[in-house]
Structures are given as structure tokens and as C-alpha cells.
Design an enzyme around this catalytic site. Structure first.
Site, PDB file in Angstrom:
ATOM      1  N   LYS B  26      48.142   7.006 -18.577  1.00  0.00           N
ATOM      2  CA  LYS B  26      47.909   8.263 -19.476  1.00  0.00           C
ATOM      3  C   LYS B  26      48.967   8.534 -20.409  1.00  0.00           C
ATOM      4  CE  LYS B  26      46.293  11.801 -17.356  1.00  0.00           C
ATOM      5  NZ  LYS B  26      46.552  12.325 -15.898  1.00  0.00           N
ATOM      6  N   ARG B  96      51.703  15.725 -15.305  1.00  0.00           N
ATOM      7  CA  ARG B  96      50.663  14.962 -14.908  1.00  0.00           C
ATOM      8  C   ARG B  96      51.059  13.522 -14.642  1.00  0.00           C
ATOM      9  NH1 ARG B  96      45.817  16.436 -17.735  1.00  0.00           N
ATOM     10  NH2 ARG B  96      45.989  18.468 -18.580  1.00  0.00           N
ATOM     11  N   GLY B 105      42.499  10.834  -8.999  1.00  0.00           N
ATOM     12  CA  GLY B 105      42.554  11.948  -7.910  1.00  0.00           C
ATOM     13  C   GLY B 105      43.417  11.704  -6.962  1.00  0.00           C
ATOM     14  N   MET B 107      46.921  11.005  -7.301  1.00  0.00           N
ATOM     15  CA  MET B 107      48.185  11.491  -7.522  1.00  0.00           C
ATOM     16  C   MET B 107      48.049  13.311  -7.865  1.00  0.00           C
ATOM     17  SD  MET B 107      50.553   8.442  -8.410  1.00  0.00           S
ATOM     18  CE  MET B 107      49.603   8.239  -9.860  1.00  0.00           C
ATOM     19  N   ARG B 340      40.697   6.673 -21.604  1.00  0.00           N
ATOM     20  CA  ARG B 340      40.567   5.502 -20.637  1.00  0.00           C
ATOM     21  C   ARG B 340      39.213   4.951 -20.688  1.00  0.00           C
ATOM     22  NH1 ARG B 340      41.294   8.970 -15.130  1.00  0.00           N
ATOM     23  NH2 ARG B 340      39.016   9.977 -15.113  1.00  0.00           N
ATOM     24  N   HIS B 462      26.264 -12.984  13.741  1.00  0.00           N
ATOM     25  CA  HIS B 462      25.502 -14.027  13.501  1.00  0.00           C
ATOM     26  C   HIS B 462      24.497 -13.316  12.648  1.00  0.00           C
ATOM     27  CE1 HIS B 462      21.431 -15.914  14.779  1.00  0.00           C
ATOM     28  NE2 HIS B 462      22.328 -17.039  14.435  1.00  0.00           N
ATOM     29  N   SER B 778      33.284 -31.097   1.722  1.00  0.00           N
ATOM     30  CA  SER B 778      32.837 -30.019   1.552  1.00  0.00           C
ATOM     31  C   SER B 778      33.719 -28.921   2.464  1.00  0.00           C
ATOM     32  CB  SER B 778      31.418 -29.608   1.912  1.00  0.00           C
ATOM     33  OG  SER B 778      31.050 -28.368   1.461  1.00  0.00           O
ATOM     34  N   THR B 781      34.550 -23.218   5.280  1.00  0.00           N
ATOM     35  CA  THR B 781      35.576 -22.163   5.319  1.00  0.00           C
ATOM     36  C   THR B 781      35.250 -20.971   6.241  1.00  0.00           C
ATOM     37  OG1 THR B 781      34.857 -20.909   3.472  1.00  0.00           O
ATOM     38  CG2 THR B 781      36.851 -22.479   3.143  1.00  0.00           C
ATOM     39  N   CYS B 845      31.448 -24.547   1.247  1.00  0.00           N
ATOM     40  CA  CYS B 845      30.268 -24.247   1.569  1.00  0.00           C
ATOM     41  C   CYS B 845      30.141 -23.110   2.725  1.00  0.00           C
ATOM     42  CB  CYS B 845      29.083 -25.153   1.943  1.00  0.00           C
ATOM     43  SG  CYS B 845      29.703 -26.080   3.371  1.00  0.00           S
ATOM     44  N   TYR B 865      32.750 -27.903  -7.082  1.00  0.00           N
ATOM     45  CA  TYR B 865      31.619 -26.934  -7.172  1.00  0.00           C
ATOM     46  C   TYR B 865      31.908 -25.688  -6.023  1.00  0.00           C
ATOM     47  CZ  TYR B 865      29.611 -29.329  -3.218  1.00  0.00           C
ATOM     48  OH  TYR B 865      29.554 -30.087  -2.085  1.00  0.00           O
TER      49      TYR B 865
END
Lengths: 896, 896
Positions: B26, B96, B105, B107, B340, B462, B778, B781, B845, B865
Site C-alpha cells: 500500500k 493503515r 483483511g 491486519m 494493487r 486409494h 523415473s 515420488t 511419475c 521430463y
């Protein structure tokens, strides 16, 4: 061009004992003996480099090798004034393998090489012993056929048996010369039939083929397996020694024997060995004739005996270790054929090492390195009296065999339930707990039992791990044992063993007997005590014990522990007077009820800790807060269901039915797909803080209480299963708050530490963060191994045995720390942890803490201590000392 | 000494838009507007540094701050010729908050500061508006009481309501001036009663307290939570802007409004906003009066409107982004109070970004960075017509709410069994599968259903994972839904939904409705296509799809996938015509029988692969060999037991009983304690080689078949769950042997690769070894996260929600890749793998392949990739482009 062949003769050898890698054990020791002036038949050794090159070239000789062999053969022939293939003065040689380290019986040897249809006659003439010559020839054809031509030995033996039958001879020795001559013809015909070629009559061809066969024997499956098991690199290759034959079978002035410079069984300093008159080496091995003790040689040939004694003293002094020697006497003349460091029992190893220091032969460091730490186990557990065990086996009492999971010898009555084991145990009976497999509910029963037998599970199953921790005799995975819990009996083969029957378990071998067998205590020798004292003076790595009870703690101190690295508080929860309260705590539906139950457990826990702290006066005690998932403390669902179904059918006891339904609902709610990766450890402590708060309070109240008695107490409070800084921060804060509150209430000052297990891979990776709030790390390598490999310890039996058999894994990673994977995480964890907190105390409390190779690793990565079962403490002490010596020698080599 | 205060007035400001970190959003935008000559009320901004220092000093002002404030206040007073507290010419200010990034909203703000019992009279005199002055005062006391004094706003509102009642006023505006004066007295009495002190009558005290209160509001719980969720550092602090008040509530020539420079809903280039005559800002927010559209201002005050349009164009051009502006008109004079970057829908974001490039305002890179990738999801799935959904909700059809696990909008008839879903689906009915939770057995039913609803499970259960992969609408963990499978019904609140009833699922919100709702297709705009084309031209990271069927593969290509990164072969096993053969294969007791069953599966698998290869002509396809444990393919034990019990009770069908007993025995034998860490992946392929051999053959036969059709095929055969070099070697060899045999048989030449998943932590640690035999990696993860954290995805709901709530974890690691732990292993794995094989192809993957933050990480660690669900492809394409732009900018910064 490399030199591939090293000669040795008459007091002068090109090689020496420093050339073990090049000449192999046998080759270099023959050279060394030659240089020492000890009588050794002359010969030459082809290097391991030649063998390596041979395989590199796809089984073709390196350039110049054969020419070198021929040159040295000429030299040998001129020395002995005999020649290979000479019809009048034939030279016979042996062709022997010899790797850098001894691989007894794994590779091949050919004796009597040089015999042909022509030279056999020359040999007969020169020795004036027709039968001897033909006997040598038929032995040669057998050995050559087997080793070089790849024929079945059994075929030759069949023909020999026929010859014996025809000659009506009871032993080989009774077969007359002409029959042997006839046998040679049949052998040659057999070779021609099987190979399509006549038996080679050119001794040089024989020699070349034999050398190649010995090279090739390096890669036979039996040798490859042996190397894998013993961690010997496949790239080393074997050396080949070609030496002139000497004969112990030339009559009663000849003979052959093996001897040890000290007693390999007890370590006693006395000449020990056996001798066989008129025999070749293989006769000693075959065991068809009973040899005489070595001392008999003193009567038979005093001067030979005196020579032998002088030589064995000289060899032991020279090598500064107990030697295992082979010798042959040929018509009164002594020849040494081999010397090597002798295999010995653990008991002998300890005694020899300590006595050699006293004799000034070796220093303490060398003595410490002479005993393999894991073999101390043989000296620490009760064993069966060998004679009585042989008796039981002979009478057909051997029921089955399983995996030896916990050492020792146990005899007792069979029970099939943990509760009954406890009950009968209280009545003073010795019991053996037999289960299909065990679960945490069985722990009290396992404690009460002399030994544990399970039909299922591997060496890392629940039963195995818990039993080893208890130092309890245990056999698991006995596939031939079928447990019928309902009938309270088990079947093994055709024999049915019922509850109350006596059985005996040999935890060293996995044998199960249906009879009582006498046990003998382990002979803890004065020498072992001395050796362990030296180990303590040498090692820098601390040794602590995993102990859950005051009894354990006392045993640990007796065995030399310098603290406790792991108190598992959950084991205390299973005791009969506590489990109802624990269940009440779990069944609680709100915090208040849970807190109330926890408060009722507090006095029990406090008393446990008081007992342990007292036993460990002056030493640190690491207490791990509750770790397992809560459902482990509840009954099995199927058992509940069964009772419910029964009551329902009978239409009785509605109150109990209702209670059962509640418990069943709870068990269902707590059920997890993968409990190992579920709601346990600090995840439990964070979501139900009442439990950890009670435990911290119990630890600190106990510490204050014993401190007031004047006992020096160093509690280390350990958070299990931490994986994130957030968990560590929160549990640290909670622990600190409760602990300081107790100190304030009691107005005491007790120093305590707050630390964590590192057992989740992520914890090792973010150890720098976790060390912000952890004052110590303890690597829980059991769980760390499970998660790093993705192996559930309880399920691994489905593929791990196959993996080990196929060489996919070199060892069970739950027994031997996997240095490449898990060890790498441990290293990362220590490095990152100490980056944040350089003085971080670091230990290990997995099963690996008592495994010598893993202990060496722990020293190398600068751990503060290892912690292991009280029964493994002596092993860890010795391994710790060896680790330091090896590391320092390594450093010296690197610096030099 | 630091400068803590920056002034702005009349076209000249000390700050500028480059000082966002120091002055907050601001403060810096007010300075920037001032410098641009845009009318902004004058004032000054206290820096975030002052705030940080304030907290560092335990809530005391840094030295000199207050003096600086007073100096700048004087300057403001002299500019405006009014003074704080002056009875005649009172200055009123607003105080402000304004952090570096917008925290709308979160603070606090205080308006009308400077009013006292004395100045309120001066304000009334100067504005000749008594009511206005007292209204300002009562608003000030309310706000000051709430923000500074910590009083409950409701107490003030209660008194206001009383005053309204007394005055018989319908709205605040109808309360007459004298009543407001009276209300102020009551407010002051309330303050005295609650705080024990009179309401501050010194405006400087008011100012100081208000500044501190705004500082303190940085740390209120709501702001702290917002920062945690949005990853905003707690250390930043807020700036405080003190500026002269302007009033939109001074009569009909005054007013206040908010506007956007373009339509934030559609992105259309039109001035869009709202305006309220005679009102203060808070009235717009409160929504008690209905504002007029911004265009209405054109009629009311044409010159003001023209000024505003000129200003908004200037601002948008200056900031080169759509702006969200706040303005006030005080008696015909326009003031800007804020500008803003405007919040916008995903649709608008895409359109604005693309159009601004066309307008020459921004370049393509900037456009690509303007759209948050995950928000594209809103544009890719069907949605409910908002009006019709509101209707349904209004009529009470909202049944319950669960976790939005798979986006989209689904309407259909409820079924409770997968089989029935398939059956009804075949009949052309649209069904919703409702289950307590799902298992692999339900997959076919999930496919057949429009949507899936489960009572249990979290966002990584699942059901959630499979549904997301299918791009299927899915709601999980609907705690209020009680499924009664036996009665084929579910209860939600007091409503019972039976099989066949229609329900609607909103997968974007998790809402469940008991009525049909109209669906509308996702508006895939031309602009989105353009943006994604730019993304493809920008990114270097490849984007592939996880796809198990030809349909999936086609969808993936449509969405821009450049290959398939993961074909899960097990999903093919569950189809109705195959599962009996799969079960036969599992039940086989010897290799031969197993091989026979595998051979019968071969044609099915081959057909699957042919379809996928055809769809992926020219692109690589990575096929993972069988991964899950075998028991997943057998029926549930309890189901078998139930049938067995039933048949037993009826005493019928002994053949089926026998069959059931066999299956039950097999299920028992396959049961595992931790199936996640059990006998699965390549462990299965190694112990039962027949299965992998069949799969490799099917892949290669399919490749040869389509290759013959002229299709360019690049099969990549992937081994799951590899953890050791031994496993990789063995499976590589087996794969190579079978694949080459197929090529030889068919006399074809098809290039194929053999690689592995890296999903076991150990695999990442020994990646250098594994890369010896793996041609690609591959990263799986999902499993890697499970094992690195030690979290079972299926059980994590017991503690993960608690962990997220308490901030122990910043995000669900199954949704957002954990960079510190799992990411560290990924980095280690790539580094070590490429040390052995520099050209190693590396992909991901897991579920993370479509998560933008994780995609950025994948680019940074130089993956080849990412692979994700076909429906996530556009997100990954955009995220990949952003990752490259960010990385290059980072590099420029580092190099500069």
C-alpha cells in the site's frame, strides 16, 4: 613382460611370505619355508596375475607363460636329475591351487602327474615296487579324470570296487599289483569311452591341461559361493604350484600327517596332530584308516620326530601364530608340504592370543585382532554336552531343524500359549514356548520360557529379534514343525509332541530334540577376561546395552556395558498387572479418561526406572518413549471375534458381549494397512500427549528419587520415529516442560538430555534441522533398514532367502548393516547433525550394535557408542577395539 | 540511524514502487501514484524495518521513530493547513497496515483518527454537517475500541442497534445527528467501563496507540495463519501508512468505490467496478446498501468519471497489469486511496495475460508467469451451473461435505458395489460409486462411474489417487456419510439415500447434493491454447502422462503430452475377462502352471500395449512391469469367509466350499503385516519370473506389431521397486533376453530402453550402481515419500490432518513434494546416477508430476521430463515454462 613363475629349491626361493597376493598362501609359505632352510620338495609357483590374465584373455595363456613354465621345469629336472616323461628316471609332480586366502577344499589339486604307460614302468623299477607304481598311476588317472577331464569320480570308484571284489580285498591296500595294472587298463578304456580320446601320454600335455584346470577351478560354483559368503573378491584369481612329488606310501619308513603347533580345540600349548604310516595325503582325508597321534612318531622315528618338533617351533616363532602343517616322510626323510595359520575354536583363539602376548610372541593389538568378535558368542551361552547330544541324535530324538535365531541350549516342557508359559514358569517349571509365530503379546511368555520355537519366520522375525535381545535360546522357521494350537500339540515328521512333553533346543545349530539333553555352562576363561580388559583399554567407542528391566541392566553391567542405550518402555506395558490399565488408556474416548489411566500407570513406570537407574549407577540411561502402534496392546481381532461368536451361539453373558463389541470396534478403528509406517512413535506422542507426559514424569521422578539415595543418574529421554523438525520441536518442548516441572516440584537438580532416534530416512537427511532441538541421536538401524530398503521385517521371509541364495544381496541387512545404503544415510545423518551441534552424542541401538562389521563402521563414522543386547556386549567391546586398531593402521598406511 | 518514515504529497513522494519491501504494497503504491501526479491524499509511511525493530525490542519503538513521525506529521499539517487536535481546523487521518505482499483483511486499519470531544465540534462546523461529524466520531470510537483497545465490536453494535430502535430508524443513515451524539456518549461510557480509562482525548496518544496496534496486528493469529498457508515469512513485518482522511460521506457529490481495470471474472477489457454515493469505504464492504455499477458515475459526475478512466488507464499501463483500485470522491474531488494488482479468476488470468501481450504491454515470459498453473484446473473440468447449484443448495439438497479429491462435477445414480457400477454403466446409466473406502478391486467400478464418493480416507487415499489419475470427480473422507453396505444405502444427517437415488458431487468443493444439477462444459478458451503454445516454446522440461489405457493415452495427447511416463500394467489385470486368469496364475502351485496362466494373459496385455503405442505414435512409452502385491488381485478374506460360513450353514455346494478353502489358504499365505514394504515390485518379478517374462514379451510383440504398421514406437521397460544393483542386474538381463528373443523371432529392429523406478530410498543412495544397468530413472515420488517419511499413505489420515493444523508439516507431502527430505534424495539420486551415466534420462511419475512447485523443482534438478495424469498435462506444461523462466532469471541475478 611380467614374471609369471617363481622357483623354490634347497633353501633358496624367489618368493617369500610378503608375496601372498602374488603367489597365494600355499606358494608363498612354501617359498618362505624353503628360505628358512626347512626341507620342502622343490618346485615353482605360477602367479595369480597369470590366472587373472588367463581369464581376461578368455582362457588363453598370457604371452610367454608356457615358455617360463618350461624353463623352470627344466631347472627342476636338472636339480632332481629326473625328467618329466623320462622312462628311466621319471619326474612326478603335483599341481596345486593356492589363493591369497585359504579356501580349504574349494579348488582342485592333481597328484602324481607325469605318469604314463611308459614312466609307470620306470617308477616301478626305480622304487622296486610294482604295486606302488600302479597304485600311483591309477590314483593319477582318477584325479586327472575328475579335475581335468570333468569325468565323474564315481565311475572310477565303481571300477575300483569291482577290482576289490574280484581280488576279494577288504581295503584298497589289499588289492594286488597285477589287479591294479588291470584296473589302469579299465580306467584308460573308461576315459576313451567318455571323452573319445586316449588318456594323454604326453606329460607336458598333462601338465598344461592340469594348470588350466586349476586356473578354471577358481570359478567353479563351489568356490564362487565360498567367496561370496566370505567376501573374497572374484578378481583375485588363484596361484598354481607345481612341485616334485614325495611319497609317504613307499613302505613302513614312510608316512604322512597333519599337525597343529598348539591344541586347536583348547589353545593349550602342546604339539597336536595325527600321523599315518605308509600312506598318501588323500588317505588321511578319506578316513578309511585310523591315524596314530603325532606322539607315536616319537617311538617310530625319534629323529624324524625331533626334526618335526624343531620345525614346528621354528614356524610358529617365525609366523608368530599357531600353524597347521602338512608333512610327508619318504623312506625316513621329512618333507614339509604346507604350513598355514591354523583354524581354531573361539576358546582356543582367545587362549592362544593371550598366551602369545605373555610369551612375548605378539603384542596386545595383534592379540586383539586374532579373535573374530562374533565367535565369542560360542563362549557366552550354555551349550549341550556333545556326548549326550550325540546320544540323543543316535537314538533318533532329532525331531527337526530350524534357523538358529538365538544362541544357547534349552530344555523344557512344551507350552503353546504365552500365558501358560508365565503360569508354569511361576510354578518353577522350565518351559519351551512353541508358537506358529510370535507377536508382542507373547513377550511375557518368551521371558518366562527357557527357549522359544516358532514354525514360521526368519532370522529377523519378531521371535528372533526379541529372543536375541533377551539372550534367549530360540529357533525359528522350523518348516517341518506343524503347530496345532487347538489340539495343543505339534507334529514333526511322524512324531506328535503334546503340551507338557519335554523337548530340547540347540540355539547354536537350530536342532530340535524330543528328549532331555545335559547342558554345560559356557567356560568363561580367565584369558577372555584379560582379552576384554585389553579391548577396553584400546577402544574409544563406547559400549552400551539395550535393556528394558533391572535384571537386564545388571546383566549388562556384568558384561561390561557403560550405560544403557535403549530402554524400550513398551515392554513394561505388557506385564500382567499393567496391560488392563494400558487397554483402559487406549479405550479412553476423551483426553481426561486417557490422562486418568496414564496416571495409574505412572507408579509402575517410575518403579521400573528406579530399578534400572539403581543398576546403572554412574552411567547414562537412554529411555525411549512409547513407540509401537496402540493396537499391539489390544487382543487379536480374530480372538475377540471367536469369543463373541461363541457367547452369541450360547446366548449367554450379554455384558461381556457388549464389552467385546467395544473392544472390537476399537481394534477395527486402530487397524492399519501398514502399521510399520503408521500411527506410532512420536506421532502417537504428539496426538495423545498424555502418554508421553506420563512417561517423562515417571523417568524424572525416578531420577530424582534415586538421586536422593546418592545414586548418580544421567537420564537421556529419547523421542522415537522423529522425521521432521516440527515433531522434534514439539516433543522437546513438551519433555522439557514436564521434566523441569518435576525438578521444580522435588527441588532437585538432575542433568538430563533430550534426544531422538534417527530411524526414518528423512530424519537423516534433515539431521541438521533436527539437531537444533535434539541433544543426542541414536540410530535405530532396524527401522532405518526397513524404510531405506522398503523391506518389512515381518514379511521379508517371502523373498529375502531367495535374494541371499541368488547373491542379489550379500547378507541379511537386518543382521549386517548395509553400508552402501543404510550406512550412507547414517553418515549423512551424523555429518549434518554435527554441522549444527558439533558435540552431538551419537549412538546406534539397532540389532547391528552387536555385529562386528557394523561396529567397525560405527567407529569409522565417529559414533560415540554402540548399544546392543546385554549378551552381545563382550562382542561389541572386542569389535570396538579392533575397529580402532584397524582405523589407525589404515591411517598410518594413508599417511605413509 | 535508519530512516523510518517516507513522506508523500502533491505529486512528490520519497518512496516509489521499487520500495515494496520497505514500504509495503500500500505504502509504495501510494508513493508511486503520487509521483505519477495522480491525486492521492497526502501522508507518510512508516517502514517495515521500524516494525521489525519494534518486535526485536519487545514492542518498544526504535530510537527516533516517534520524533520522525512527529516531524512528518508537522509537514502534513502545514501542507493541509490543518492540525491534529486543532479545535477549529482539525486534521483527521487514517492509519493503515500494508505488508510486502497483499494480505487482504488480515491486519487492521483505523479511520477518522484525531476526533475528540473538542475536534468533533470543529469538524461539524467546518463541514456544516453535524450529523456527519458525530457519525465519524462514533465510527472512530468503534474502530479504535476494536483495533487498539481490544474491545468486542459487538458491544458497540449492540448500542447502535438500540439507538436505531429508539430512533425508529431502518438503517444507520436514518439515525439522526442528536441520536449519534448520544450514542458517542454511550460508546465512551462503554470504553471507560471496559478499560477503566476514559477514551483518549489526546490525538497524539491516539496516533501512537494506533500505530502500535497496526504493528501488533502483524502477529494476530489470523495473519500468522494466513502467512503460514501462503508461505510468507514471519520476519517481514508490516508498514504503517498515516494519511489524511478524505470523506465520501459528505453528501450526494461525494462517494466511494472500488474498480478493476478489466473484468476480473472473464478478463474482458472493460472498466468494471462499483460505486456508492455518500458513503465511507466500510459501507461498501458491509453490503448494507447496494452499490451502483461504475458506469453510473458517468451520468452522475462526467468529469470525475473521465478523470477516473484516464487514471485507471494510466495505472494499468504503468504497472502493466490489471489493477484493483479504491477511490473516494469528496464533494466532487477525486482521490485514489489504493491501487494493487487485481485478483482474478483463472479464466480472466489467461485472457488478460494473452491480450496484454497482443497489446504490447507485456512480453510472453511475463504473460506465462501471470497465471498460477494449478488454477488451470478450474478451466479443465466440467462444473455445475452456478445458478442451478445455488437453487439446489437453497432447497436444502446439500447433504454433506467431504474432501475434494478429484475435480469435476458428477451426477448419477448411487451404487455401492464396483460390479454393479460396471453393470449399470454398461446399460448406459450414469452412476456414482459410493464406498466406505476403495481398494484395487473397485478400480473397474470407478472407471465405470461418473464420480466416486467415499466416507473414509484422505486426499491421498486409494480412491483419491486413482480418481485423480483418471481425472474422475471424487469426494473422499465425507465424515457425515454413513455407508450401510448391507442395506445398500447411506445416511447423511437425517436423510437416507438408497441405491438408485440420484446424487450430485462437486469435486471442486467437496459438496454432495441429493438432487440433479445442470453441468456446463469447461470453457476452454482460444487464449489458453495460445498461452500453452507459448509455454511449450519456452520450457525445456518434457511433459508426459501417466496413462494405462488407449483412451487415457489419446486424452493425454490431446492435452499436449509428449509421451507416456507411466503405464501401470496392473490396472489391466483387474478387467473382468482377465481377473480369473490372473487369479489362476496366483493360485498356481508350480512354475509350469504359473507360466501357462501367464501365457493366457499375454494376448490381452499385447492388445493393450498395441492400443497405447498406436495412440502415442512418435512418442516414448514407459511401461512399468507388475508392481502391487499379489493379494490385491484376490478377493477379501472376510468376503470369502462369509460365503464359506453361509454355504457351511446351509450344507450345500461342497465343491465351491473346497474351492473357497483353497483361495482362503492362498490369501492367508499372501497376507502381509506391511504390504507396502512386502513382496511386490521387482521382488515379485524376481521370485516369479514368469510374470515379468510374459509382460516383456507382450510389450515387445506389441511394439513389433505396430512398428510393422509404420508407427514409430519407443518402448521403455521399467522395473518397479528396485533397491539394489543385484535386482537391477537380474531384471535387466531377463528383460534383455526376452526382448531380444522377440526381436529375433519377428526379425524386427525396435529400439527399446530398460530402466527403473527410483522409489526406495536405498535406490537413490546407490543410484551410481543402479545406473550401471538402468538406462533411465523415473522417480516414483509417491512411494519414495512413503518410505522417506515412514508414512503409509493409507493410514496417514490418523495424524497428518493434525500435523498440518499444528504446522508440524507445511503441506501434505503426498501433494506437494517435500524438497528438504524427499527432494534431497531425488537430487542425490540424479547426481549419482548421472555420475555413472551422464546421459541418463530422468523423469518423475508420482502424484507430484502435476504439482507446479514440484515441477519447478524437477526443472531445477535437471530432470528430463515430468509425468502426470492426462488431466494435469496443461498445468505441467505451464509450470515447466515458468520453472525455466524463473531459473534463468535467478541465474541472471546470480551472475550480475
Amino acid at each position: 613382460m611380467a614374471k609369471y613363475v617363481y622357483f623354490f629349491e634347497a633353501g633358496k626361493a624367489e618368493g617369500s611370505s610378503s608375496m601372498r597376493a602374488l603367489l597365494g598362501g600355499k606358494g608363498c609359505d612354501l617359498a618362505e619355508m624353503t628360505n628358512l632352510g626347512i626341507p620342502v620338495p622343490p618346485g615353482f609357483t605360477i602367479t595369480t596375475e597369470a590366472c587373472v590374465e588367463y581369464f581376461r584373455r578368455d582362457k588363453r595363456h598370457p604371452d610367454g607363460l608356457w615358455e617360463e613354465v618350461l624353463t623352470h621345469l627344466k631347472r627342476l629336472e636338472s636339480t632332481l636329475e629326473r625328467s618329466l616323461g623320462d622312462a628311466e628316471r621319471p619326474l612326478l609332480v603335483s599341481v596345486r591351487s593356492g589363493a591369497r586366502v585359504s579356501m580349504p577344499g574349494m579348488m582342485d589339486t592333481v597328484l602324481n602327474l607325469g605318469l604314463t604307460d611308459e614312466t609307470v614302468l620306470g617308477l616301478a623299477r626305480r622304487t622296486k615296487n610294482d604295486r606302488f607304481a600302479w597304485d600311483c598311476y591309477r590314483r593319477f588317472i582318477t584325479m586327472f579324470g575328475d579335475v581335468v577331464l570333468g569325468l565323474e569320480r564315481a565311475a572310477f570308484e565303481g571300477l575300483l570296487d569291482e577290482a576289490k571284489a574280484r581280488a576279494n580285498a577288504k581295503s584298497d591296500a589289499e588289492v594286488p599289483g597285477h589287479a591294479l595294472r588291470d584296473l589302469v587298463d579299465r580306467y584308460k578304456a573308461l576315459v576313451q569311452e567318455k571323452t573319445g580320446r586316449v588318456f594323454p601320454q604326453d606329460p607336458l600335455e598333462q601338465l598344461r591341461l592340469a594348470i588350466d584346470a586349476v586356473f578354471n577351478s577358481w570359478n567353479n560354483p563351489r568356490a564362487a559361493t565360498y567367496r561370496r559368503i566370505h567376501g573374497i573378491p572374484h578378481e583375485w584369481g588363484t596361484a598354481v604350484t607345481v612341485m616334485a612329488m614325495v611319497f609317504g606310501n613307499l613302505g613302513d619308513a614312510s608316512g604322512t600327517g597333519v599337525a597343529f603347533t598348539r591344541d586347536p580345540g583348547t589353545g593349550e600349548r602342546r604339539f597336536f596332530g595325527e600321523f599315518l604310516v605308509n600312506a598318501q595325503g588323500e588317505d588321511v582325508v578319506a578316513g578309511t584308516r585310523t591315524p596314530e597321534p603325532i606322539t607315536a612318531l616319537r617311538q617310530r622315528a625319534p629323529s624324524v620326530y625331533d626334526d618335526l618338533v624343531a620345525i614346528k617351533d621354528r614356524l610358529e616363532h617365525h609366523y608368530r601364530d599357531m600353524q597347521d602343517i602338512e608333512f610327508t616322510v619318504q623312506e625316513g626323510t621329512l618333507f614339509l608340504l604346507q604350513t598355514r595359520s591354523g583354524k581354531r575354536t573361539a576358546r582356543a583363539a582367545v587362549r592362544i592370543a593371550v598366551e602369545m602376548v605373555r610369551e612375548g610372541l605378539i603384542d596386545r593389538e595383534t592379540a586383539l585382532l586374532r579373535v573374530e568378535p562374533h565367535r565369542l558368542q560360542e563362549l557366552l551361552h550354555w551349550i549341550f554336552d556333545p556326548t549326550d547330544k550325540a546320544r540323543a541324535a543316535g537314538k533318533g530324538h532329532l525331531l527337526a531343524k530350524g534357523l538358529p535365531a538365538g544362541p544357547g541350549a534349552a530344555v523344557g516342557r512344551v507350552v503353546f500359549e504365552a500365558d501358560r508359559a508365565v503360569e508354569w514358569g511361576k510354578e518353577g517349571q522350565k518351559v519351551i514356548l512353541v508358537r506358529p509365530e510370535t507377536s508382542p503379546e507373547d513377550v511375557a511368555g518368551m521371558w518366562a520360557a527357557e527357549g522359544v520355537l516358532t514354525a514360521r519366520g526368519g532370522l529377523t522375525s519378531h521371535a528372533a529379534v526379541v529372543a536375541r535381545g533377551m539372550g534367549k535360546c530360540c529357533i525359528v522357521g522350523a518348516g517341518e514343525v506343524f503347530v496345532d494350537e487347538e489340539r495343543r500339540a505339534f507334529q514333526a515328521g511322524r512324531i506328535l509332541i503334546r503340551e507338557g512333553d519335554v523337548i530340547a533346543l540347540d540355539g547354536h545349530t537350530g536342532e530340535i530334540f524330543s528328549d532331555t539333553i545335559t547342558r554345560v555352562p559356557p567356560p568363561i576363561s580367565e584369558e577372555l577376561r584379560v582379552l576384554l580388559k585389553w579391548a577396553d583399554e584400546t577402544r574409544t567407542l563406547g559400549v552400551r546395552a539395550n535393556a528394558d528391566t533391572p535384571q537386564d541392566a545388571r546383566k549388562a553391567r556384568e558384561n561390561g556395558a557403560e550405560g544403557i542405550g535403549l530402554v524400550r518402555t513398551e515392554h513394561m506395558f505388557f506385564q500382567a498387572d499393567r496391560i488392563p490399565i494400558v487397554r483402559e488408556m487406549i479405550m479412553a474416548t476423551d483426553t481426561l479418561a486417557r490422562r486418568k489411566a496414564a496416571e495409574r500407570l505412572l507408579p509402575f513406570q517410575r518403579e521400573d526406572f528406579i530399578g534400572i537407574f539403581r543398576a546403572m549407577d554412574g552411567f547414562p540411561v537412554t529411555v525411549r518413549l512409547l513407540d509401537p502402534p496402540l493396537h499391539e496392546f489390544l487382543p487379536h481381532y480374530t480372538d475377540l471375534l471367536e469369543e463373541h461368536t461363541r457367547l452369541d451361539a450360547l446366548g449367554i453373558n450379554p455384558e461381556r458381549m457388549k464389552e467385546l463389541e467395544e473392544i472390537m470396534a476399537k481394534v477395527r478403528a486402530l487397524q492399519e494397512f501398514n502399521p510399520m509406517l503408521g500411527h506410532r512413535g512420536c506421532r502417537l506422542g504428539i496426538t495423545f500427549p498424555e502418554i508421553y507426559e506420563m512417561q517423562v514424569r515417571a523417568i524424572m521422578e525416578a531420577a530424582c528419587a534415586v538421586s536422593r539415595e546418592g545414586i548418580r543418574v544421567e537420564p537421556e529421554i529419547m523421542i522415537p520415529l522423529t522425521g521432521t523438525l516440527g515433531e522434534m520441536k514439539l516433543t522437546h518442548e513438551m519433555t522439557r516442560t514436564v521434566a523441569d516441572a518435576v525438578l521444580a516440584e522435588t527441588n532437585m537438580s538432575v542433568k538430563y538430555l533430550i534426544g531422538t532416534m534417527i530411524e526414518v530416512p528423512r530424519a537423516a537427511l534433515v539431521a541438521d534441522q533436527i539437531a537444533q532441538d535434539a541433544e543426542f541421536f541414536s540410530f535405530g538401524t532396524n527401522d532405518l533398514t526397513q524404510m531405506t530398503f522398503g523391506y518389512s521385517r515381518d514379511d521379508v521371509a517371502k523373498f529375502l532367502p531367495f535374494y541371499l541364495e541368488r547373491g542379489i544381496l550379500p547378507a541379511d541387512p537386518f543382521s549386517v548393516l548395509d553400508l552402501e545404503g543404510v550406512g550412507e544415510l547414517v553418515k549423512i545423518g551424523i555429518e549434518r547433525g554435527r554441522k549444527t551441534r558439533p558435540d552431538l552424542k551419537v549412538g546406534i541401538c539397532g540389532e547391528h550394535g552387536g555385529e562386528p562389521g557394523s561396529v567397525e563402521f560405527c567407529h569409522r563414522v565417529r559414533m560415540t557408542y554402540v548399544s546392543c543386547s546385554p549378551f552381545m556386549i563382550p562382542i561389541a567391546r572386542l569389535a570396538g577395539a579392533q575397529a580402532r586398531i584397524k582405523a589407525e593402521r589404515q591411517r598410518e598406511v594413508t599417511n605413509a
